[in-house]
Enzyme design. Structure first.
Site, PDB file in Angstrom:
ATOM      1  N   ASP A  73      63.219  29.005 -12.093  1.00  0.00           N
ATOM      2  CA  ASP A  73      61.851  28.645 -12.471  1.00  0.00           C
ATOM      3  C   ASP A  73      61.508  29.046 -13.899  1.00  0.00           C
ATOM      4  O   ASP A  73      60.333  29.085 -14.269  1.00  0.00           O
ATOM      5  CB  ASP A  73      60.856  29.291 -11.508  1.00  0.00           C
ATOM      6  CG  ASP A  73      60.940  30.824 -11.513  1.00  0.00           C
ATOM      7  OD1 ASP A  73      61.857  31.371 -12.167  1.00  0.00           O
ATOM      8  OD2 ASP A  73      60.090  31.458 -10.860  1.00  0.00           O
ATOM      9  N   CYS A  81      64.360  33.403 -14.627  1.00  0.00           N
ATOM     10  CA  CYS A  81      65.577  33.937 -14.015  1.00  0.00           C
ATOM     11  C   CYS A  81      66.079  35.213 -14.692  1.00  0.00           C
ATOM     12  O   CYS A  81      66.553  36.126 -14.009  1.00  0.00           O
ATOM     13  CB  CYS A  81      66.677  32.882 -13.965  1.00  0.00           C
ATOM     14  SG  CYS A  81      67.203  32.244 -15.573  1.00  0.00           S
ATOM     15  N   HIS A 119      71.266  29.756 -17.047  1.00  0.00           N
ATOM     16  CA  HIS A 119      70.748  30.541 -15.926  1.00  0.00           C
ATOM     17  C   HIS A 119      71.328  31.956 -15.918  1.00  0.00           C
ATOM     18  O   HIS A 119      72.477  32.177 -16.320  1.00  0.00           O
ATOM     19  CB  HIS A 119      71.116  29.840 -14.614  1.00  0.00           C
ATOM     20  CG  HIS A 119      70.390  30.359 -13.413  1.00  0.00           C
ATOM     21  ND1 HIS A 119      69.024  30.273 -13.253  1.00  0.00           N
ATOM     22  CD2 HIS A 119      70.848  30.991 -12.294  1.00  0.00           C
ATOM     23  CE1 HIS A 119      68.669  30.804 -12.098  1.00  0.00           C
ATOM     24  NE2 HIS A 119      69.752  31.259 -11.495  1.00  0.00           N
TER      25      HIS A 119
END
Length: 226
Positions: free
Chosen positions: A95, A98, A204
């Site tokens: 979102d 991370c 990520h």
């Protein structure tokens, strides 16, 4: 009492309350960290990967997101490295928070404290501007305003600020082709703890554990930190 005096008193009281709240928060954090020190397994990770060579860390903002093909290859490379080193990821929500979720999980074993971690990182960046502004290729105020927003992706500047704020050595196992491991050390301090994250380059962050030790997502005891 004049209106200006009342305003000044209210402002002073607000600042004092904010300072007291920060102090209480820090005492709470210290208590949580002391508890985690007895329970955590990151020392095991440190011993397991002590043979890895780290490159010098230079804080930088995020680069371009790789295209699908490059991102897929990067993810495969990272996955292979984690298997090789006996590591496993606790998956963080994608979102935009991370990095802060992964840091919160490593610090407090609860990714939901990501807002608190971001708040402390922003405070570190704001109060020690000279340490970080040289790595930010834009107006520093604009960078802080942007990074303050929930959902804004953390970068290697925020990682350095987190290392400084929490007296932590942040250990990144990465998907970079030529660099599988990066250590981010506190500025002019000895680290008191290690935080282990995986970094799928420009995409990520996840929280790392030894294989078989990844915790469930069952919420731990709640503390009011926000």
């Amino acid at each position: 009492m004049t209106e200006s005096q009342r305003d000044a008193n209210v402002s002073s009281s607000s600042s004092l309350n904010s300072s007291l709240q920060d102090t209480e928060d820090d005492h709470t954090i210290a208590s949580i960290l002391a508890e985690e020190e007895r329970l955590k397994t990151d020392r095991t990770l440190g011993k397991r990967l002590s043979h890895l060579s780290s490159i010098p860390h230079t804080p930088r903002i995020n680069g371009e997101i790789p295209d699908v093909n490059d991102a897929t290859l990067d993810h495969e490379r990272l996955s292979e490295r984690l298997v090789t080193y006996g590591l496993a990821e606790l998956q963080m929500e994608g979102d935009g928070n991370c990095q802060f979720r992964a840091l919160a999980d490593q610090l407090f074993r609860n990714p939901d404290y990501h807002k608190y971690v971001r708040k402390k990182v922003i405070k570190q960046l704001k109060h020690f501007k000279k340490l970080y502004e040289g790595y930010v290729p834009m107006e520093y105020k604009s960078y802080l305003k942007q990074m303050k927003k929930s959902g804004e992706w953390g970068d290697h500047v925020t990682l350095q600020a987190a290392a400084d704020r929490f007296d932590a050595k942040i250990c990144l196992v990465t998907s970079f082709r030529d660099t599988c491991y990066i250590e981010i050390l506190p500025t002019n301090k000895n680290p008191l703890r290690e935080l282990w994250l995986s970094f799928w380059s420009e995409v990520h962050y996840n929280s790392l554990y030894t294989s078989g030790d990844v915790p469930s997502r069952t919420p731990r005891k709640k503390y009011w930190l926000f």
